[in-house]
Design a protein around this motif. Sequence first.
Motif, PDB file in Angstrom:
ATOM      1  N   MET A   1      -2.207  -3.668  25.500  1.00  0.00           N
ATOM      2  CA  MET A   1      -3.250  -4.121  24.598  1.00  0.00           C
ATOM      3  C   MET A   1      -3.078  -4.037  23.654  1.00  0.00           C
ATOM      4  N   THR A   2      -3.826  -4.798  22.037  1.00  0.00           N
ATOM      5  CA  THR A   2      -3.120  -4.567  21.115  1.00  0.00           C
ATOM      6  C   THR A   2      -4.393  -3.858  20.362  1.00  0.00           C
ATOM      7  N   LEU A   3      -3.677  -3.301  19.230  1.00  0.00           N
ATOM      8  CA  LEU A   3      -4.645  -2.569  18.387  1.00  0.00           C
ATOM      9  C   LEU A   3      -4.530  -2.943  17.060  1.00  0.00           C
ATOM     10  N   SER A   4      -5.308  -3.220  15.786  1.00  0.00           N
ATOM     11  CA  SER A   4      -5.088  -3.714  14.527  1.00  0.00           C
ATOM     12  C   SER A   4      -6.523  -2.732  14.374  1.00  0.00           C
ATOM     13  N   VAL A   5      -5.968  -2.065  13.360  1.00  0.00           N
ATOM     14  CA  VAL A   5      -6.605  -1.005  12.772  1.00  0.00           C
ATOM     15  C   VAL A   5      -6.590  -1.881  10.729  1.00  0.00           C
ATOM     16  N   LEU A   6      -7.939  -2.629  10.314  1.00  0.00           N
ATOM     17  CA  LEU A   6      -7.873  -2.843   8.972  1.00  0.00           C
ATOM     18  C   LEU A   6      -8.742  -2.415   8.209  1.00  0.00           C
ATOM     19  N   THR A   7      -8.593  -1.772   6.988  1.00  0.00           N
ATOM     20  CA  THR A   7      -9.218  -1.462   6.391  1.00  0.00           C
ATOM     21  C   THR A   7      -9.196  -2.322   4.570  1.00  0.00           C
ATOM     22  N   GLY A  15      -0.177  -2.801  16.445  1.00  0.00           N
ATOM     23  CA  GLY A  15       0.747  -3.039  17.574  1.00  0.00           C
ATOM     24  C   GLY A  15       0.247  -2.695  18.941  1.00  0.00           C
ATOM     25  N   GLU A  16       1.471  -2.593  19.598  1.00  0.00           N
ATOM     26  CA  GLU A  16       0.979  -2.157  21.769  1.00  0.00           C
ATOM     27  C   GLU A  16       0.457  -0.745  21.559  1.00  0.00           C
ATOM     28  N   ILE A  17      -0.591  -0.570  22.078  1.00  0.00           N
ATOM     29  CA  ILE A  17      -0.946   0.824  22.591  1.00  0.00           C
ATOM     30  C   ILE A  17      -1.286   0.589  24.327  1.00  0.00           C
ATOM     31  N   LYS A  32      -8.917   1.986  27.221  1.00  0.00           N
ATOM     32  CA  LYS A  32      -7.869   1.278  28.390  1.00  0.00           C
ATOM     33  C   LYS A  32      -7.643  -0.032  27.933  1.00  0.00           C
ATOM     34  N   PRO A  33      -6.663  -0.425  28.288  1.00  0.00           N
ATOM     35  CA  PRO A  33      -6.954  -2.118  28.883  1.00  0.00           C
ATOM     36  C   PRO A  33      -7.503  -2.456  30.207  1.00  0.00           C
ATOM     37  N   ASP A  70      -8.168  -6.776  27.125  1.00  0.00           N
ATOM     38  CA  ASP A  70      -7.004  -6.253  26.084  1.00  0.00           C
ATOM     39  C   ASP A  70      -6.444  -6.586  24.515  1.00  0.00           C
ATOM     40  N   ARG A  71      -7.261  -6.114  23.895  1.00  0.00           N
ATOM     41  CA  ARG A  71      -7.702  -6.075  22.134  1.00  0.00           C
ATOM     42  C   ARG A  71      -8.836  -5.515  21.990  1.00  0.00           C
TER      43      ARG A  71
END
Length: 135
Positions: A1-7, A15-17, A32-33, A70-71
């Motif tokens: 699964m992918t993660l984006s943390v945006l400020t 990235g992948e988590i 979780k996925p 998945d995101r």
Amino acid sequence: MTLSVLTPNRIFFEGEINEIALDGHEGRMVIKPRHTSFIFALKEGIVTINTPEGKQYAAVMGGFAEVHEDRVVLLTEAAEWPEEIDEHRATCAKERAMERIKEKEEAHMLDRQRALKSLARSEVRLKLMIHRTKK
């Protein structure tokens, strides 16, 4: 699964988590996925990001999370790694916020809300610093 943390100022993480644990207004959640899709409000808190390389911890200052199968996307006012936090500055900010809260019991509600938000942010930063030293 992918993660984006945006400020507003940067892409904090992308990235992948394997999973992520974070604080919502309804409590701590682990994503979780293949999680059910939903959107929720984030509280100030420590986010635990479990990547294939290991766990990472960060302070997140409110915002929103959007979860899909998945995101995961976190939109937050601010996010900080432990090494980005100045412990002395966070301690001083906490003390100032506590003083403002005590002094302004009858003050304008907006001033009190700002002081409470500042207190919450400084406490999250200090909690992350303590968490880092336990490792």
